[in-house]
Motif scaffolding. Structure first.
Motif, short mmCIF file in Angstrom:
data_model
loop_
_atom_site.label_atom_id
_atom_site.label_comp_id
_atom_site.label_asym_id
_atom_site.label_seq_id
_atom_site.Cartn_x
_atom_site.Cartn_y
_atom_site.Cartn_z
N ARG A 44 19.34 -31.66 0.80
CA ARG A 44 20.69 -31.53 1.33
C ARG A 44 21.68 -32.36 0.51
N GLN A 45 21.25 -33.56 0.12
CA GLN A 45 22.11 -34.42 -0.69
C GLN A 45 22.36 -33.81 -2.06
N ARG A 46 21.28 -33.28 -2.67
CA ARG A 46 21.44 -32.64 -3.99
C ARG A 46 22.36 -31.43 -3.90
N GLN A 47 22.22 -30.66 -2.80
CA GLN A 47 23.08 -29.49 -2.62
C GLN A 47 24.54 -29.91 -2.49
N ALA A 48 24.79 -30.95 -1.70
CA ALA A 48 26.15 -31.43 -1.50
C ALA A 48 26.74 -31.92 -2.81
N GLU A 49 25.93 -32.61 -3.61
CA GLU A 49 26.40 -33.10 -4.91
C GLU A 49 26.71 -31.93 -5.85
N GLY A 50 25.86 -30.90 -5.79
CA GLY A 50 26.09 -29.73 -6.63
C GLY A 50 27.37 -29.00 -6.25
N ILE A 51 27.61 -28.87 -4.93
CA ILE A 51 28.84 -28.21 -4.47
C ILE A 51 30.06 -29.00 -4.88
N ALA A 52 29.98 -30.33 -4.73
CA ALA A 52 31.11 -31.18 -5.10
C ALA A 52 31.41 -31.05 -6.59
N ALA A 53 30.36 -31.00 -7.41
CA ALA A 53 30.56 -30.85 -8.85
C ALA A 53 31.18 -29.50 -9.18
N ALA A 54 30.70 -28.44 -8.49
CA ALA A 54 31.23 -27.09 -8.72
C ALA A 54 32.70 -27.01 -8.31
N LYS A 55 33.02 -27.64 -7.19
CA LYS A 55 34.42 -27.66 -6.74
C LYS A 55 35.29 -28.39 -7.76
N GLY A 56 34.74 -29.46 -8.30
CA GLY A 56 35.49 -30.23 -9.30
C GLY A 56 35.80 -29.41 -10.54
N ARG A 57 34.88 -28.47 -10.86
CA ARG A 57 35.09 -27.60 -12.02
C ARG A 57 35.88 -26.34 -11.65
N GLY A 58 36.13 -26.18 -10.35
CA GLY A 58 36.89 -25.02 -9.89
C GLY A 58 36.10 -23.73 -9.90
N VAL A 59 34.75 -23.82 -9.78
CA VAL A 59 33.93 -22.61 -9.85
C VAL A 59 33.16 -22.35 -8.55
N TYR A 60 33.36 -23.16 -7.52
CA TYR A 60 32.61 -22.98 -6.27
C TYR A 60 33.27 -21.91 -5.41
N LYS A 61 32.47 -20.92 -4.99
CA LYS A 61 33.00 -19.83 -4.17
C LYS A 61 32.38 -19.79 -2.78
N GLY A 62 31.38 -20.61 -2.51
CA GLY A 62 30.74 -20.60 -1.20
C GLY A 62 29.71 -19.51 -1.09
N ARG A 63 28.98 -19.51 0.00
CA ARG A 63 27.93 -18.51 0.23
C ARG A 63 28.52 -17.21 0.75
N PRO A 64 28.14 -16.06 0.21
CA PRO A 64 28.63 -14.78 0.73
C PRO A 64 28.31 -14.65 2.21
N LYS A 65 29.21 -14.05 2.97
CA LYS A 65 29.05 -13.97 4.42
C LYS A 65 27.76 -13.29 4.83
N ARG A 66 27.32 -12.27 4.10
CA ARG A 66 26.14 -11.51 4.53
C ARG A 66 24.87 -12.35 4.50
N TYR A 67 24.90 -13.51 3.81
CA TYR A 67 23.71 -14.33 3.72
C TYR A 67 23.77 -15.58 4.59
N ASN A 68 24.84 -15.72 5.40
CA ASN A 68 24.83 -16.93 6.22
C ASN A 68 23.79 -16.82 7.32
N GLU A 69 23.37 -17.97 7.87
CA GLU A 69 22.23 -18.01 8.76
C GLU A 69 22.47 -17.21 10.05
N LYS A 70 23.70 -17.25 10.56
CA LYS A 70 23.96 -16.52 11.79
C LYS A 70 23.77 -15.02 11.59
#
Length: 209
Positions: free
Chosen positions: A135-161
């Motif tokens: 979870r920590q590695r994932q959060a760090e990866g997302i933060a880095a991606a956001k910093g580069r402006g390339v993070y788009k999030g998980r597509p809705k069809r794949y969310n857990e709900k």
């Protein structure tokens, strides 16, 4: 006595083939292999809960590894004890079968329970720590991606709900002929009727079923 297999991957797009091959090699019938595509952070998973209510005394449940059962320290211990001591079924963990086969502990009486508890506590703790690291590695990866402006999030069809609702529908359609009702499925999975009906309508209008 029935033999069951439980397979879990963390997301809807991960491959279950490796685990399924192991279950099939054991001769487990397809209808007794339960598959979840959800995080192991808790036990509110559609197929796991459906499996749990099927288990009876003397049954055997096979897991590929302990972290397929879950990644929560207290939850793993609680579920293991519930299955092996309350239901009186057995659990076998394939990647560590010499240590994690509840049938062996059962033959040892009270000392077996003590040894089982100690071993389970140690490995469940390790599994939970690994989950926290991931979870920590994932959060760090997302933060880095956001910093580069390339993070788009998980597509809705794949969310857990969404994945959970789809698996609920699959279970309902498969088990309907065996007496499972929408009410029963909702009770097992804790997914609301409105969500279930909405998804069913999209697949096939309920009035035509």
């Amino acid at each position: 006595m029935q033999i069951y297999g439980y397979v879990r991957v963390s997301t809807a797009d991960q491959n279950t083939e490796r685990q399924l091959i192991k279950m099939q090699a054991l001769g487990i019938a397809e209808e007794r292999i339960y598959i979840d595509r959800q995080s192991g952070k808790d036990f509110n998973r559609l197929r796991y809960q459906a499996l749990r209510v099927q288990l009876e005394a003397g049954d055997i449940l096979y897991l590929d590894s302990l972290d397929r059962l879950g990644r929560d320290y207290d939850g793993i211990i609680h579920e293991w004890r519930h299955i092996t001591r309350i239901i009186a079924a057995d659990i076998v963990v394939l990647d560590n079968e010499e240590l994690f086969d509840s049938r062996k502990f059962r033959t040892m009486g009270d000392i077996g329970k003590l040894l089982e508890d100690q071993l389970l506590s140690t490995l469940a703790y390790v599994a939970e720590q690994e989950r926290k690291k991931n979870r920590q590695r994932q959060a760090e990866g997302i933060a880095a991606a956001k910093g580069r402006g390339v993070y788009k999030g998980r597509p809705k069809r794949y969310n857990e709900k969404h994945a959970g609702i789809n698996h609920t529908i699959d279970l309902f359609l498969k088990r309907q002929q065996n007496g499972y009702t929408i009410k029963k499925i909702c009770e097992i999975t804790k997914i609301g009727r409105s969500s279930l009906y909405r998804e069913l309508q999209e697949r096939e209008p309920i009035g035509r079923r």
